[in-house]
Design a protein around this motif. Structure first.
Motif, PDB file in Angstrom:
ATOM      1  N   UNK A   1       0.851  -1.187   0.000  1.00 18.52           N
ATOM      2  CA  UNK A   1       0.000   0.000   0.000  1.00 18.52           C
ATOM      3  C   UNK A   1       0.888   1.238   0.000  1.00 18.52           C
ATOM      4  N   UNK A   2       0.469   2.273  -0.715  1.00 14.70           N
ATOM      5  CA  UNK A   2       1.230   3.515  -0.776  1.00 14.70           C
ATOM      6  C   UNK A   2       0.471   4.631  -0.063  1.00 14.70           C
ATOM      7  N   UNK A   3       1.204   5.636   0.434  1.00 18.34           N
ATOM      8  CA  UNK A   3       0.568   6.747   1.151  1.00 18.34           C
ATOM      9  C   UNK A   3      -0.457   7.525   0.309  1.00 18.34           C
ATOM     10  N   UNK A   4      -0.330   7.469  -1.015  1.00 18.44           N
ATOM     11  CA  UNK A   4      -1.244   8.225  -1.876  1.00 18.44           C
ATOM     12  C   UNK A   4      -2.586   7.518  -2.094  1.00 18.44           C
ATOM     13  N   UNK A   5      -2.787   6.377  -1.406  1.00 20.79           N
ATOM     14  CA  UNK A   5      -4.063   5.675  -1.507  1.00 20.79           C
ATOM     15  C   UNK A   5      -4.041   4.453  -2.399  1.00 20.79           C
ATOM     16  N   UNK A   6      -3.010   4.285  -3.208  1.00 16.00           N
ATOM     17  CA  UNK A   6      -2.916   3.084  -4.032  1.00 16.00           C
ATOM     18  C   UNK A   6      -2.660   1.887  -3.128  1.00 16.00           C
ATOM     19  N   UNK A   7      -3.233   0.745  -3.502  1.00 16.55           N
ATOM     20  CA  UNK A   7      -3.196  -0.451  -2.650  1.00 16.55           C
ATOM     21  C   UNK A   7      -2.381  -1.579  -3.281  1.00 16.55           C
ATOM     22  N   UNK A   8      -1.904  -2.452  -2.407  1.00 14.73           N
ATOM     23  CA  UNK A   8      -1.210  -3.662  -2.855  1.00 14.73           C
ATOM     24  C   UNK A   8      -2.096  -4.376  -3.873  1.00 14.73           C
ATOM     25  N   UNK A   9      -1.482  -4.768  -4.993  1.00 15.95           N
ATOM     26  CA  UNK A   9      -2.223  -5.455  -6.054  1.00 15.95           C
ATOM     27  C   UNK A   9      -2.747  -4.523  -7.131  1.00 15.95           C
ATOM     28  N   UNK A  10      -2.783  -3.207  -6.852  1.00 18.65           N
ATOM     29  CA  UNK A  10      -3.217  -2.257  -7.878  1.00 18.65           C
ATOM     30  C   UNK A  10      -2.231  -2.265  -9.047  1.00 18.65           C
ATOM     31  N   UNK A  11      -2.766  -2.103 -10.238  1.00 10.51           N
ATOM     32  CA  UNK A  11      -1.946  -2.089 -11.449  1.00 10.51           C
ATOM     33  C   UNK A  11      -1.788  -0.653 -11.932  1.00 10.51           C
ATOM     34  N   UNK A  12      -0.552  -0.251 -12.171  1.00 12.03           N
ATOM     35  CA  UNK A  12      -0.255   1.067 -12.729  1.00 12.03           C
ATOM     36  C   UNK A  12       0.086   0.903 -14.197  1.00 12.03           C
ATOM     37  N   UNK A  13      -0.460   1.778 -15.020  1.00  8.50           N
ATOM     38  CA  UNK A  13      -0.106   1.804 -16.435  1.00  8.50           C
ATOM     39  C   UNK A  13       0.149   3.250 -16.817  1.00  8.50           C
ATOM     40  N   UNK A  14       1.337   3.503 -17.332  1.00  5.57           N
ATOM     41  CA  UNK A  14       1.745   4.856 -17.695  1.00  5.57           C
ATOM     42  C   UNK A  14       2.411   4.859 -19.056  1.00  5.57           C
ATOM     43  N   UNK A  15       2.321   5.994 -19.706  1.00  6.99           N
ATOM     44  CA  UNK A  15       3.098   6.231 -20.918  1.00  6.99           C
ATOM     45  C   UNK A  15       4.019   7.392 -20.600  1.00  6.99           C
ATOM     46  N   UNK A  16       5.225   7.301 -21.059  1.00  6.93           N
ATOM     47  CA  UNK A  16       6.167   8.379 -20.797  1.00  6.93           C
ATOM     48  C   UNK A  16       7.321   8.306 -21.767  1.00  6.93           C
ATOM     49  N   UNK A  17       8.341   9.063 -21.431  1.00 11.90           N
ATOM     50  CA  UNK A  17       9.559   9.000 -22.233  1.00 11.90           C
ATOM     51  C   UNK A  17      10.740   9.071 -21.282  1.00 11.90           C
ATOM     52  N   UNK A  18      11.839   8.561 -21.736  1.00 11.06           N
ATOM     53  CA  UNK A  18      13.076   8.620 -20.980  1.00 11.06           C
ATOM     54  C   UNK A  18      14.166   9.160 -21.885  1.00 11.06           C
ATOM     55  N   UNK A  19      15.059   9.930 -21.289  1.00 10.79           N
ATOM     56  CA  UNK A  19      16.245  10.401 -22.000  1.00 10.79           C
ATOM     57  C   UNK A  19      17.425   9.653 -21.400  1.00 10.79           C
ATOM     58  N   UNK A  20      18.214   9.039 -22.242  1.00 12.88           N
ATOM     59  CA  UNK A  20      19.420   8.332 -21.824  1.00 12.88           C
ATOM     60  C   UNK A  20      20.633   9.059 -22.389  1.00 12.88           C
ATOM     61  N   UNK A  21      21.630   9.267 -21.548  1.00 15.50           N
ATOM     62  CA  UNK A  21      22.901   9.820 -21.981  1.00 15.50           C
ATOM     63  C   UNK A  21      23.971   8.759 -21.808  1.00 15.50           C
ATOM     64  N   UNK A  22      24.862   8.665 -22.746  1.00 16.08           N
ATOM     65  CA  UNK A  22      25.896   7.633 -22.735  1.00 16.08           C
ATOM     66  C   UNK A  22      27.274   8.296 -22.709  1.00 16.08           C
TER      67      UNK A  22
END
Length: 129
Positions: free
Chosen positions: A96-117
């Motif tokens: 369980x998380x402090x923001x109200x999300x519970x154990x077993x809840x599924x998160x689905x997000x779209x985003x982007x990441x920048x990688x530097x090498x």
């Protein structure tokens, strides 16, 4: 570096991330790694150096019973040894998380990441959501 070499490094990192293989993730990092999580233009997390990154990775791995980042596209070129990657993220909470999300809840997000090498290792990871 050429785009294929950069993509190979990133794909190894994502594979290790998805498998909770923190040691494999760390082996791909430059000693001066900078990690930032940016949500709605605000930096919510930032680490510098391998020790701080490892600590964050270990901490966040306990939050999920499963997680998967899937690369949906790469930017067309590597500029100044940096590349942007579009990512779909899915995770199932292990607690369980402090923001109200519970154990077993599924998160689905779209985003982007920048990688530097640098020197064949990942120097920068910026996750945007």
């Amino acid at each position: 570096m050429v785009i294929k070499e950069v993509q190979a490094i990133i794909e190894k990192y994502i594979e290790a991330y998805n498998s909770f293989e923190i040691e494999s993730m760390v082996q791909l990092l430059h000693k001066d790694i900078i990690f930032r999580n940016i949500s709605n233009t605000e930096t919510t997390t930032e680490t510098r150096g391998i020790a701080a990154f490892r600590e964050l990775a270990e901490q966040s791995s306990t939050m999920f019973s499963s997680r998967r980042q899937t690369i949906t596209s790469y930017s067309d070129s590597v500029i100044n040894d940096e590349i942007e990657v579009e990512i779909d993220y899915e995770g199932v909470l292990a607690m369980n998380l402090p923001n109200g999300l519970k154990k077993g809840d599924k998160l689905q997000l779209k985003g982007k990441s920048k990688f530097g090498i640098k020197e064949g290792k990942i120097l920068l990871i910026e996750d945007y959501s």
